[in-house]
Design a protein around this motif. Structure first.
Motif, mmCIF file in Angstrom:
data_model
loop_
_atom_site.group_PDB
_atom_site.id
_atom_site.type_symbol
_atom_site.label_atom_id
_atom_site.label_comp_id
_atom_site.label_asym_id
_atom_site.label_seq_id
_atom_site.Cartn_x
_atom_site.Cartn_y
_atom_site.Cartn_z
ATOM 1 N N LEU A 200 -3.631 -27.067 -0.582
ATOM 2 C CA LEU A 200 -4.799 -27.882 -0.920
ATOM 3 C C LEU A 200 -6.092 -27.079 -0.828
ATOM 4 N N GLU A 201 -6.212 -26.244 0.190
ATOM 5 C CA GLU A 201 -7.405 -25.390 0.305
ATOM 6 C C GLU A 201 -7.501 -24.437 -0.876
ATOM 7 N N ALA A 202 -6.377 -23.857 -1.274
ATOM 8 C CA ALA A 202 -6.364 -22.949 -2.426
ATOM 9 C C ALA A 202 -6.750 -23.690 -3.705
ATOM 10 N N ALA A 203 -6.250 -24.910 -3.851
ATOM 11 C CA ALA A 203 -6.574 -25.698 -5.043
ATOM 12 C C ALA A 203 -8.061 -26.036 -5.097
ATOM 13 N N ARG A 204 -8.631 -26.359 -3.945
ATOM 14 C CA ARG A 204 -10.076 -26.648 -3.916
ATOM 15 C C ARG A 204 -10.890 -25.428 -4.329
ATOM 16 N N LYS A 205 -10.498 -24.251 -3.837
ATOM 17 C CA LYS A 205 -11.203 -23.019 -4.218
ATOM 18 C C LYS A 205 -11.058 -22.750 -5.710
ATOM 19 N N ALA A 206 -9.841 -22.916 -6.227
ATOM 20 C CA ALA A 206 -9.580 -22.636 -7.641
ATOM 21 C C ALA A 206 -10.308 -23.615 -8.550
ATOM 22 N N GLN A 207 -10.459 -24.854 -8.108
ATOM 23 C CA GLN A 207 -11.104 -25.878 -8.926
ATOM 24 C C GLN A 207 -12.534 -25.492 -9.276
ATOM 25 N N LYS A 208 -13.225 -24.831 -8.368
ATOM 26 C CA LYS A 208 -14.616 -24.436 -8.640
ATOM 27 C C LYS A 208 -14.683 -23.514 -9.857
ATOM 28 N N ALA A 209 -13.820 -22.504 -9.884
ATOM 29 C CA ALA A 209 -13.811 -21.570 -11.020
ATOM 30 C C ALA A 209 -13.288 -22.253 -12.284
ATOM 31 N N TRP A 210 -12.240 -23.051 -12.148
ATOM 32 C CA TRP A 210 -11.633 -23.743 -13.290
ATOM 33 C C TRP A 210 -12.644 -24.666 -13.961
ATOM 34 N N SER A 211 -13.458 -25.350 -13.159
ATOM 35 C CA SER A 211 -14.409 -26.309 -13.725
ATOM 36 C C SER A 211 -15.523 -25.630 -14.519
ATOM 37 N N ARG A 212 -15.730 -24.345 -14.291
ATOM 38 C CA ARG A 212 -16.758 -23.609 -15.044
ATOM 39 C C ARG A 212 -16.248 -23.098 -16.392
ATOM 40 N N LEU A 213 -14.941 -23.175 -16.623
ATOM 41 C CA LEU A 213 -14.380 -22.719 -17.898
ATOM 42 C C LEU A 213 -14.612 -23.766 -18.984
ATOM 43 N N THR A 214 -14.706 -23.300 -20.203
ATOM 44 C CA THR A 214 -14.804 -24.222 -21.336
ATOM 45 C C THR A 214 -13.421 -24.814 -21.616
ATOM 46 N N GLY A 215 -13.393 -25.843 -22.412
ATOM 47 C CA GLY A 215 -12.120 -26.438 -22.806
ATOM 48 C C GLY A 215 -11.226 -25.447 -23.527
ATOM 49 N N VAL A 216 -11.811 -24.623 -24.361
ATOM 50 C CA VAL A 216 -11.038 -23.606 -25.098
ATOM 51 C C VAL A 216 -10.432 -22.604 -24.119
ATOM 52 N N GLU A 217 -11.221 -22.158 -23.148
ATOM 53 C CA GLU A 217 -10.705 -21.202 -22.156
ATOM 54 C C GLU A 217 -9.567 -21.820 -21.332
ATOM 55 N N ARG A 218 -9.736 -23.055 -20.932
ATOM 56 C CA ARG A 218 -8.672 -23.737 -20.182
ATOM 57 C C ARG A 218 -7.410 -23.843 -21.030
ATOM 58 N N GLY A 219 -7.585 -24.217 -22.295
ATOM 59 C CA GLY A 219 -6.445 -24.325 -23.201
ATOM 60 C C GLY A 219 -5.722 -23.000 -23.362
ATOM 61 N N ASN A 220 -6.480 -21.909 -23.454
ATOM 62 C CA ASN A 220 -5.863 -20.579 -23.565
ATOM 63 C C ASN A 220 -5.029 -20.255 -22.331
ATOM 64 N N HIS A 221 -5.547 -20.563 -21.146
ATOM 65 C CA HIS A 221 -4.791 -20.343 -19.913
ATOM 66 C C HIS A 221 -3.498 -21.164 -19.917
ATOM 67 N N LEU A 222 -3.607 -22.419 -20.286
ATOM 68 C CA LEU A 222 -2.433 -23.287 -20.287
ATOM 69 C C LEU A 222 -1.382 -22.815 -21.274
ATOM 70 N N ARG A 223 -1.812 -22.345 -22.432
ATOM 71 C CA ARG A 223 -0.857 -21.817 -23.414
ATOM 72 C C ARG A 223 -0.155 -20.570 -22.871
ATOM 73 N N ARG A 224 -0.907 -19.687 -22.213
ATOM 74 C CA ARG A 224 -0.284 -18.488 -21.620
ATOM 75 C C ARG A 224 0.732 -18.873 -20.551
ATOM 76 N N TRP A 225 0.374 -19.850 -19.701
ATOM 77 C CA TRP A 225 1.320 -20.301 -18.667
ATOM 78 C C TRP A 225 2.561 -20.913 -19.305
ATOM 79 N N ALA A 226 2.379 -21.701 -20.337
ATOM 80 C CA ALA A 226 3.522 -22.306 -21.023
ATOM 81 C C ALA A 226 4.418 -21.231 -21.629
ATOM 82 N N ASP A 227 3.814 -20.198 -22.206
ATOM 83 C CA ASP A 227 4.596 -19.089 -22.761
ATOM 84 C C ASP A 227 5.408 -18.399 -21.668
ATOM 85 N N LEU A 228 4.797 -18.189 -20.497
ATOM 86 C CA LEU A 228 5.515 -17.560 -19.384
ATOM 87 C C LEU A 228 6.680 -18.423 -18.904
#
Length: 75
Positions: free
Chosen positions: A41-69
């Motif tokens: 939970l602590e790690a997720a809270r830290k990650a959320q700060k950076a994640w929330s600063r990404l654009t929708g396109v950037e988030r989508g790109n990350h999700l597509r890469r994770w799905a590919d993996l």
């Protein structure tokens, strides 16, 4: 093992993941301790700060890469 905040955590206990239609055991997964959950939970809270600063396109790109993996490494 569980990946928590970039480090692997092990557990002595496991639980079955069941197919709800057949009750077939699909996998065994580690059971997290209260400490594991708190660290995750602590790690997720830290990650959320950076994640929330990404654009929708950037988030989508990350999700597509994770799905590919996931697709490449499925059994």
């Amino acid at each position: 093992s569980m990946l928590i905040d970039g480090s692997w955590a092990s557990s002595r206990e496991t639980m079955d993941v069941l197919n709800p239609a057949t009750d077939e055991v699909l996998a065994k997964v580690p059971v997290a301790s209260q400490e594991d959950v708190t660290r995750a939970l602590e790690a997720a809270r830290k990650a959320q700060k950076a994640w929330s600063r990404l654009t929708g396109v950037e988030r989508g790109n990350h999700l597509r890469r994770w799905a590919d993996l996931v697709e490449r490494h499925r059994e």
